[in-house]
Design a protein around this motif. Structure first.
Motif, PDB file in Angstrom:
ATOM      1  N   GLU A 237       0.830  -1.208   0.000  1.00 15.60           N
ATOM      2  CA  GLU A 237       0.000   0.000   0.000  1.00 15.60           C
ATOM      3  C   GLU A 237       0.863   1.256   0.000  1.00 15.60           C
ATOM      4  N   ASN A 238       1.987   1.219   0.702  1.00 18.00           N
ATOM      5  CA  ASN A 238       2.907   2.352   0.655  1.00 18.00           C
ATOM      6  C   ASN A 238       3.415   2.586  -0.757  1.00 18.00           C
ATOM      7  N   LEU A 239       3.753   1.515  -1.460  1.00 10.08           N
ATOM      8  CA  LEU A 239       4.250   1.652  -2.827  1.00 10.08           C
ATOM      9  C   LEU A 239       3.157   2.156  -3.766  1.00 10.08           C
ATOM     10  N   ASP A 240       1.915   1.728  -3.532  1.00 11.78           N
ATOM     11  CA  ASP A 240       0.806   2.183  -4.372  1.00 11.78           C
ATOM     12  C   ASP A 240       0.622   3.696  -4.291  1.00 11.78           C
TER      13      ASP A 240
ATOM     14  N   ASP B 250       3.456   0.337 -11.568  1.00 11.66           N
ATOM     15  CA  ASP B 250       4.225  -0.882 -11.809  1.00 11.66           C
ATOM     16  C   ASP B 250       5.283  -0.957 -10.708  1.00 11.66           C
ATOM     17  N   LEU B 251       5.181  -1.948  -9.852  1.00 12.63           N
ATOM     18  CA  LEU B 251       6.094  -2.040  -8.718  1.00 12.63           C
ATOM     19  C   LEU B 251       7.455  -2.618  -9.080  1.00 12.63           C
TER      20      LEU B 251
ATOM     21  N   ALA C 193      10.194   6.838  -4.056  1.00 10.86           N
ATOM     22  CA  ALA C 193      10.797   7.865  -4.911  1.00 10.86           C
ATOM     23  C   ALA C 193      11.110   7.295  -6.287  1.00 10.86           C
ATOM     24  N   LEU C 194      11.528   6.028  -6.342  1.00  9.02           N
ATOM     25  CA  LEU C 194      11.816   5.394  -7.631  1.00  9.02           C
ATOM     26  C   LEU C 194      10.562   5.263  -8.482  1.00  9.02           C
TER      27      LEU C 194
ATOM     28  N   ASP D  72      24.241   3.807  -6.257  1.00  8.78           N
ATOM     29  CA  ASP D  72      24.175   3.548  -7.697  1.00  8.78           C
ATOM     30  C   ASP D  72      22.813   3.951  -8.248  1.00  8.78           C
ATOM     31  N   LEU D  73      21.748   3.667  -7.490  1.00 14.46           N
ATOM     32  CA  LEU D  73      20.400   4.041  -7.912  1.00 14.46           C
ATOM     33  C   LEU D  73      20.254   5.561  -7.983  1.00 14.46           C
TER      34      LEU D  73
END
Length: 229
Positions: free
Chosen positions: A98-101, A110-111, A145-146, A173-174
């Motif tokens: 849910e945090n990523l959503d 798209d996760l 953030a990504l 690196d990211l």
């Protein structure tokens, strides 16, 4: 023309205490900028001022040459500013998924980019974020953030706090990769070893704060030649 985000003669007070004393610096876009400073130097306040969560007493914030000082934090976010504060920067009562959503609440994100960057999060998707370790919460905050594909300015306070050395290296690196198309500004106590030279083809810009004032501005490689940590 994209010039990035800048502070101009910024002064910030917390009650009677002035924390920033006329601070001026720029973070170019695209590019990676490191804001250095020990605890109490004003680096966290500087990030919060750029994000709109700490009001200016005097001075201005400009973004791509336009004055955004009067814009609220959520208005800056709508324009593409992503801010990852220090400490627990996740919604603890929500699951990891849910945090990523929430990275894009108007669509189903798209996760894959987040889970490819931090595969450690994949088995944790159904867990509540508040039950994660400090390093896992940091990975989750950065993963959001990504996924913020429209982010043009990304501000991160101590991005690798609580992470293992291997995950720390992967995280820098990211960030270097993100800086090829966005303005990335990170706050650190010390210059990370992997950023002492160049991030790809682009020089890493460094501003060092001490007691609320800028004492150095230049490239990371120049700071290293001076023997600074």
């Amino acid at each position: 023309m994209r010039t990035g985000i800048e502070l101009h003669e910024a002064r910030v007070r917390y009650g009677p205490l002035e924390v920033l004393h006329g601070v001026t610096f720029a973070a170019p876009a695209p590019g990676l900028t490191v804001l250095l400073g020990r605890n109490g130097s004003g680096r966290t306040t500087a990030l919060r001022t750029l994000a709109g969560t700490a009001p200016l007493t005097a001075g201005a914030v400009t973004w791509d040459g336009a004055d955004v000082t009067r814009l609220t934090a959520h208005e800056r976010a709508r324009r593409g500013l992503c801010f990852v504060p220090d400490g627990p920067a996740v919604f603890g009562h929500l699951t990891v998924a849910e945090n990523l959503d929430l990275a894009d609440p108007k669509a189903t994100p798209d996760l894959a980019p987040a889970l490819d960057a931090y595969p450690e999060l994949r088995p944790l998707l159904p867990r509540r974020a508040g039950t994660l370790s400090g390093g896992e919460q940091r990975m989750l905050a950065l993963s959001r953030a990504l996924l913020a594909t429209r982010a043009r300015v990304i501000l991160i306070d101590e991005p690798t706090q609580g992470m293992s050395p291997a995950v720390t290296s992967r995280t820098y690196d990211l960030l270097v990769g993100l800086s090829t198309h966005a303005c990335v500004l990170i706050a650190e106590q010390r210059l990370p070893p992997g950023l002492r030279g160049h991030a790809g083809r682009t020089a890493v810009v460094v501003h060092e704060l001490r007691r609320g004032e800028v004492v150095f501005s230049g490239e990371a490689s120049e700071l290293s030649r001076r023997g600074r940590p």
